[in-house]
Write a protein that holds these residues in place. Structure first.
Motif, PDB file in Angstrom:
ATOM      1  N   GLU A 233       0.824  -1.200   0.000  1.00 16.10           N
ATOM      2  CA  GLU A 233       0.000   0.000   0.000  1.00 16.10           C
ATOM      3  C   GLU A 233       0.866   1.261   0.000  1.00 16.10           C
ATOM      4  O   GLU A 233       0.553   2.239  -0.688  1.00 16.10           O
ATOM      5  CB  GLU A 233      -0.928   0.002   1.221  1.00 16.10           C
ATOM      6  CG  GLU A 233      -1.988  -1.098   1.215  1.00 16.10           C
ATOM      7  CD  GLU A 233      -1.455  -2.446   1.683  1.00 16.10           C
ATOM      8  OE1 GLU A 233      -2.197  -3.425   1.617  1.00 16.10           O
ATOM      9  OE2 GLU A 233      -0.265  -2.510   2.109  1.00 16.10           O
ATOM     10  N   ARG A 234       1.951   1.246   0.734  1.00 17.53           N
ATOM     11  CA  ARG A 234       2.833   2.425   0.806  1.00 17.53           C
ATOM     12  C   ARG A 234       3.511   2.701  -0.534  1.00 17.53           C
ATOM     13  O   ARG A 234       3.554   3.843  -0.997  1.00 17.53           O
ATOM     14  CB  ARG A 234       3.887   2.227   1.892  1.00 17.53           C
ATOM     15  CG  ARG A 234       3.341   2.297   3.294  1.00 17.53           C
ATOM     16  CD  ARG A 234       4.459   2.425   4.317  1.00 17.53           C
ATOM     17  NE  ARG A 234       3.925   2.530   5.669  1.00 17.53           N
ATOM     18  CZ  ARG A 234       4.659   2.886   6.718  1.00 17.53           C
ATOM     19  NH1 ARG A 234       5.935   3.185   6.560  1.00 17.53           N
ATOM     20  NH2 ARG A 234       4.115   2.959   7.922  1.00 17.53           N
ATOM     21  N   ILE A 235       4.053   1.654  -1.158  1.00 11.20           N
ATOM     22  CA  ILE A 235       4.733   1.879  -2.425  1.00 11.20           C
ATOM     23  C   ILE A 235       3.728   2.249  -3.511  1.00 11.20           C
ATOM     24  O   ILE A 235       4.040   3.020  -4.437  1.00 11.20           O
ATOM     25  CB  ILE A 235       5.577   0.645  -2.828  1.00 11.20           C
ATOM     26  CG1 ILE A 235       6.533   1.000  -3.968  1.00 11.20           C
ATOM     27  CG2 ILE A 235       4.709  -0.526  -3.190  1.00 11.20           C
ATOM     28  CD1 ILE A 235       7.567   2.032  -3.617  1.00 11.20           C
ATOM     29  N   SER A 236       2.487   1.752  -3.403  1.00 12.34           N
ATOM     30  CA  SER A 236       1.456   2.118  -4.372  1.00 12.34           C
ATOM     31  C   SER A 236       1.126   3.599  -4.267  1.00 12.34           C
ATOM     32  O   SER A 236       0.920   4.279  -5.282  1.00 12.34           O
ATOM     33  CB  SER A 236       0.192   1.285  -4.150  1.00 12.34           C
ATOM     34  OG  SER A 236       0.430  -0.083  -4.394  1.00 12.34           O
ATOM     35  N   ALA A 237       1.070   4.127  -3.038  1.00 12.52           N
ATOM     36  CA  ALA A 237       0.786   5.553  -2.854  1.00 12.52           C
ATOM     37  C   ALA A 237       1.874   6.405  -3.508  1.00 12.52           C
ATOM     38  O   ALA A 237       1.583   7.427  -4.143  1.00 12.52           O
ATOM     39  CB  ALA A 237       0.670   5.875  -1.366  1.00 12.52           C
ATOM     40  N   ILE A 238       3.105   5.983  -3.366  1.00 17.63           N
ATOM     41  CA  ILE A 238       4.206   6.738  -3.977  1.00 17.63           C
ATOM     42  C   ILE A 238       4.118   6.669  -5.497  1.00 17.63           C
ATOM     43  O   ILE A 238       4.241   7.683  -6.194  1.00 17.63           O
ATOM     44  CB  ILE A 238       5.556   6.184  -3.471  1.00 17.63           C
ATOM     45  CG1 ILE A 238       5.725   6.522  -1.984  1.00 17.63           C
ATOM     46  CG2 ILE A 238       6.710   6.741  -4.292  1.00 17.63           C
ATOM     47  CD1 ILE A 238       6.887   5.836  -1.326  1.00 17.63           C
ATOM     48  N   MET A 239       3.876   5.477  -6.028  1.00 11.74           N
ATOM     49  CA  MET A 239       3.818   5.318  -7.481  1.00 11.74           C
ATOM     50  C   MET A 239       2.624   6.053  -8.088  1.00 11.74           C
ATOM     51  O   MET A 239       2.655   6.458  -9.256  1.00 11.74           O
ATOM     52  CB  MET A 239       3.759   3.831  -7.842  1.00 11.74           C
ATOM     53  CG  MET A 239       5.026   3.058  -7.495  1.00 11.74           C
ATOM     54  SD  MET A 239       6.506   3.763  -8.271  1.00 11.74           S
ATOM     55  CE  MET A 239       6.088   3.596 -10.003  1.00 11.74           C
ATOM     56  N   GLN A 240       1.554   6.204  -7.319  1.00 12.52           N
ATOM     57  CA  GLN A 240       0.357   6.876  -7.825  1.00 12.52           C
ATOM     58  C   GLN A 240       0.327   8.355  -7.448  1.00 12.52           C
ATOM     59  O   GLN A 240      -0.682   9.037  -7.641  1.00 12.52           O
ATOM     60  CB  GLN A 240      -0.891   6.144  -7.325  1.00 12.52           C
ATOM     61  CG  GLN A 240      -1.005   4.732  -7.888  1.00 12.52           C
ATOM     62  CD  GLN A 240      -2.107   3.897  -7.253  1.00 12.52           C
ATOM     63  OE1 GLN A 240      -3.132   4.436  -6.820  1.00 12.52           O
ATOM     64  NE2 GLN A 240      -1.925   2.588  -7.203  1.00 12.52           N
TER      65      GLN A 240
END
Length: 865
Positions: A233-240
């Motif tokens: 979830e954390r890396i998805s927030a950064i990528m998005q």
């Protein structure tokens, strides 16, 4: 560009598979054979035995996306969920692992390459931490990766030193942080502003380098290993390019679905975040076999469900709604976790039933709160009452506060929070198991199992244990464990109990009382007669008759599992089993009692397969191939890459390492002896087979014949004859009851001649004989009607019990209370009671004291009147 949550997960797998890692499916949220954990809370949990050396795998590199829950015990984020940007009850942990293969240099390089090349994150946005004493990791980051030294931070606290427990594997960590930019408040790790949201940890690399002893000494591990974790979830927030995890694509879809269901227009409402988070944890916990209950894992699940429901009601939901989100959850995560799709009907049913029950709980809580408010002396609701409503009835404190405020009260918030803090302290203490991993018995030896083909065989004694650890010899009378290089003894697993038997060594003998697994070895537990030493030859022989009975029950369990699915539905899944020589026990998911007709159909279907006399076939195959062919897996069991598949004709196919009959006809007869509920949504069937089943049927037949003889009829007509007898009995019972009422009424009429006058009030005090206690209320009503105005006190002695009843006509209740009167008498006969001002009852245990107690009533009334 890789952006979606699903794409990031997929890219992670593909990257590490290209670098020689074996993809391993997420394990259950219920840790297998690990009492130290409430829930799986990290990617390494399923590999703990591999790191400890007690489990050997066919690979030395692995990659996984592990589903995790942190909502109970010392890992509890529940109260923060919905109010922060990154707290969740459920999350996915991406991880790559090395079991004695590569170490720091490769692990650091893999992480940096994936983030900067595969995902394309700017290098200047990343900074790293290392443990203050780990110069090796520092040099790798600085000299090999090329991270500027000002972006490598040494941390001296335990945040950068990981331990599996108080003892055992441990080592330094290195974390990778992402810089969201100067517009977000916060400082780098180790600074006074580190709690801000500017710098967010996205990846943690654990270097398992040491083995901590009980005295604190750190010994180098012979095979240093790697354990990493990156929150999806954390890396998805950064990528998005969003700051909050709740803004990523997955949560966006769940929040919009929740808003539509409850009718909310504000997509930024924190309650929607809570609901979106909680549907994930609830859905996967139920999928993994956890059911709502009042203890353990089930209690945590119930709290999460009720918290989500409360937030739905806050948003205006006026009907059950939470279960309707399961469809949206399956749309978002069903492709990555197909078991979610398979269990969808079960998840929806559990959530709906729980919400309906909670609605009734709210009503009960309201009644309890209203009663408490009526009895308050003051305007503050004590904290212990608020906590009891919350803890026992699931009644939220803020709802208690709202109700109290409407009625002019306030709650003791500090007292409530103190009670909550005490509860959390107890939970934390309960979860700190303090396992000494070095103190656990373990062995590097391995045993081959010959018990599928043989019941006896010659083997070598390769290791011995007493209660303190490995020894060279065991003497006469010692209790211990024996490890053989080859054994026909089945070690307890998959619900099947371990074998018993004997190991004959020279002139000695080892009585095997149980057999268990110890890593890759088979451990025989028992008692020594004579002497036994490492290196001895042992003639191993199982109790063949006991094993034969176990095999019947185990094979019947497989047939029962398949029959349950066919009769009750595909939602049935195994939740546990026990197979021993005497019976089989099978726990399964189902939401209502199995009807007698369904039980009969299940029993008939199993026996039909027994009579079909199917050959039992076993095959070794890849686990993915086995699942693709439809083989059922056992709940909570761990499997290797290659599994044993047991098939019984076209009817049953399961993954199983246990022992079985050669043909289903060997089972002889299958008989269900009980069906019951053991938890919400979980049922249990117990059954017997073979000679035990035949003996059971014969015993039932003998009992039926004896009953028929007593009823003077034929066994086939027992039901008809019994119905006739019961109807006759009911008629006689009704006639007797009428006679008793008439006698009681007459006795009441006779009592009126004993009415006295005390200060102008009619008073009747009497000791009764020949009257049933259950007739006292009717008698009191008749006497009050005939008396018109006055006070009545009646007592009845029956064996060692006393029954009392006091009656006061309504015009006299301002002077005399029936409850006070009956308790005055009850106190003298060893009892107490209560009731309305006009009628009250009590019991007692001292019949000899009744005459004097009744005699004291006149003086008591004189003082009152």
């Amino acid at each position: 560009m890789i952006k979606s949550t699903a794409d990031i997960r997929r890219a992670f797998f593909e990257f590490f598979q290209r670098h020689g890692h074996q993809w391993v499916a997420s394990s259950s949220l219920v840790p297998a054979d690990d009492p130290t954990l409430l829930f799986t809370n990290a990617g390494m949990n399923q590999f703990k035995d591999v790191f400890l050396g007690s489990d050997k795998r066919s690979y030395t590199r692995a990659v996984s996306a592990q589903r995790c829950v942190r909502a109970g015990g010392k890992h509890n984020d529940l109260e923060n969920v919905g109010y922060t940007a990154r707290h969740h009850t459920f999350f996915e942990m991406l991880g790559n692992f090395s079991f004695g293969d590569y170490f720091k240099a490769e692990a650091i390089a893999f992480a940096w390459q994936f983030l900067t090349e595969e995902l394309g994150l700017p290098k200047d946005k990343l900074l790293v931490t290392v443990y203050s004493e780990d110069d090796e990791a520092y040099d790798i980051w600085a000299k090999q990766i090329g991270v500027p030294e000002e972006k490598i931070i040494r941390i001296s606290t335990s945040d950068n030193f990981w331990s599996m427990g108080d003892t055992g594997p441990c080592g330094p960590c290195s974390e990778i942080f992402y810089d969201h930019g100067e517009h977000i408040w916060g400082g780098p790790p180790g600074s006074p502003e580190e709690d801000g949201d500017r710098f967010i940890e996205i990846w943690n690399l654990v270097f398992m380098q040491f083995n901590r002893q009980a005295d604190g000494e750190m010994l180098p591990l012979p095979k240093p290993s790697i354990d990493t974790g990156m929150g999806l979830e954390r890396i998805s927030a950064i990528m998005q390019n969003v700051h909050s995890n709740y803004e990523i694509d997955l949560f966006d879809a769940l929040i919009k679905a929740a808003a539509e269901i409850v009718g909310s227009q504000d997509l930024n409402d924190k309650s929607l975040r809570v609901i979106a988070d909680h549907i994930r944890s609830c859905g996967f916990l139920i999928c993994d076999g956890v059911m709502p209950s009042n203890e353990g894992r089930g209690y945590v699940l119930r709290r999460i469900i009720r918290r989500a429901i409360r937030h739905g009601y806050k948003l205006g939901a006026d009907d059950v709604f939470f279960y309707k989100l399961v469809g949206a959850l399956c749309e978002q995560m069903g492709e990555a976790y197909p078991e979610l799709l398979e269990q969808r009907p079960v998840i929806e049913k559990v959530l709906r039933v729980e919400e309906e029950q909670f609605s009734r709980t709210l009503e009960r809580g309201m009644q309890i709160l209203n009663d408490a408010l009526e009895q308050l002396d003051g305007d503050v609701v004590p904290g212990d009452i608020v906590f009891k409503l919350y803890d026992t009835y699931g009644f939220p404190a803020d709802l208690t506060n709202d109700v109290a405020r409407e009625k002019g009260f306030m709650i003791d918030q500090q007292g409530f929070e103190a009670a909550m803090a005490e509860q959390r302290k107890r939970a934390q203490q309960a979860s700190q198991f303090g396992v000494d991993y070095n103190a656990q018995l373990s062995t590097e030896n391995a045993s081959s199992f010959s018990g599928y083909e043989h019941e006896a065989g010659l083997a070598n004694v390769v290791e011995l244990f007493d209660q303190n650890g490995s020894v060279d010899a065991l003497s006469d009378g010692d209790s211990g464990m024996v490890i053989l290089d080859e054994s026909p003894f089945y070690a307890e697993s998959g619900g099947q109990v371990g074998d018993t038997g004997t190991l004959k060594v020279g002139n000695g003998e080892f009585i095997v009382q149980d057999t268990v697994k110890m890593g890759n070895a088979i451990a025989h537990r028992g008692l020594v007669r004579g002497d036994i030493q490492v290196g001895d030859k042992a003639q191993a022989a199982i109790d063949a008759e006991r094993r034969a009975a176990i095999k019947l029950n185990h094979s019947a369990t497989h047939l029962l599992h398949a029959a349950l699915k066919q009769i009750l539905g595909d939602h049935v899944s195994q939740k546990g089993s026990l197979v021993d020589p005497d019976k089989l026990r099978f726990d399964f998911s189902h939401f209502e009692a199995v009807t007698p007709q369904q039980l009969l159909s299940i029993e008939n279907l199993v026996n039909e397969q027994v009579r079909a006399n199917h050959d039992l076939q076993t095959r070794l195959m890849n686990i993915e191939q086995a699942k693709a062919e439809g083989a059922m897996a056992l709940f909570g069991e761990k499997y290797d890459d290659e599994v044993r598949v047991v098939s019984m004709g076209p009817f049953s196919m399961e993954l199983c390492g246990g022992t079985h009959v050669k043909r289903t006809g060997d089972i002889g007869l299958f008989k269900i002896v009980s069906e019951s509920g053991i938890a919400s949504g979980v049922r249990r069937i117990e059954a017997i087979t073979g000679a035990a089943a035949l003996a059971y049927v014969q015993q039932q037949n003998n009992t039926l014949s004896a009953i028929a003889q007593q009823l003077k009829t034929d066994p086939v007509k027992v039901t008809e004859r019994l119905q006739q007898v019961l109807e006759q009995f009911k008629g006689l019972e009704k006639e007797v009851s009428g006679l008793k009422q008439a006698m009681a009424s007459q006795a009441g009429n006779d009592l009126l001649s004993n009415v006295q006058d005390i200060k102008g009030t009619k008073v009747l005090v009497a000791k009764l004989d020949g009257v049933e206690s259950k007739a006292l209320r009717g008698m009191m009503d008749d006497l009050k009607n005939q008396l018109g105005s006055g006070v009545i006190m009646l007592g009845l002695a029956d064996g060692d019990k006393v029954s009392l009843i006091a009656g006061v006509t309504k015009d006299m209740t301002d002077k005399v209370k029936a409850g006070e009167l009956v308790n005055f008498v009850a106190a003298q006969v060893g009892g107490k009671g209560g009731g309305r001002p006009d009628m009250a009852q009590a019991g007692g245990s001292q019949p000899d004291a009744l005459p004097d107690a009744l005699a004291s009533v006149n003086q008591w009334l004189t003082d009152k009147l």
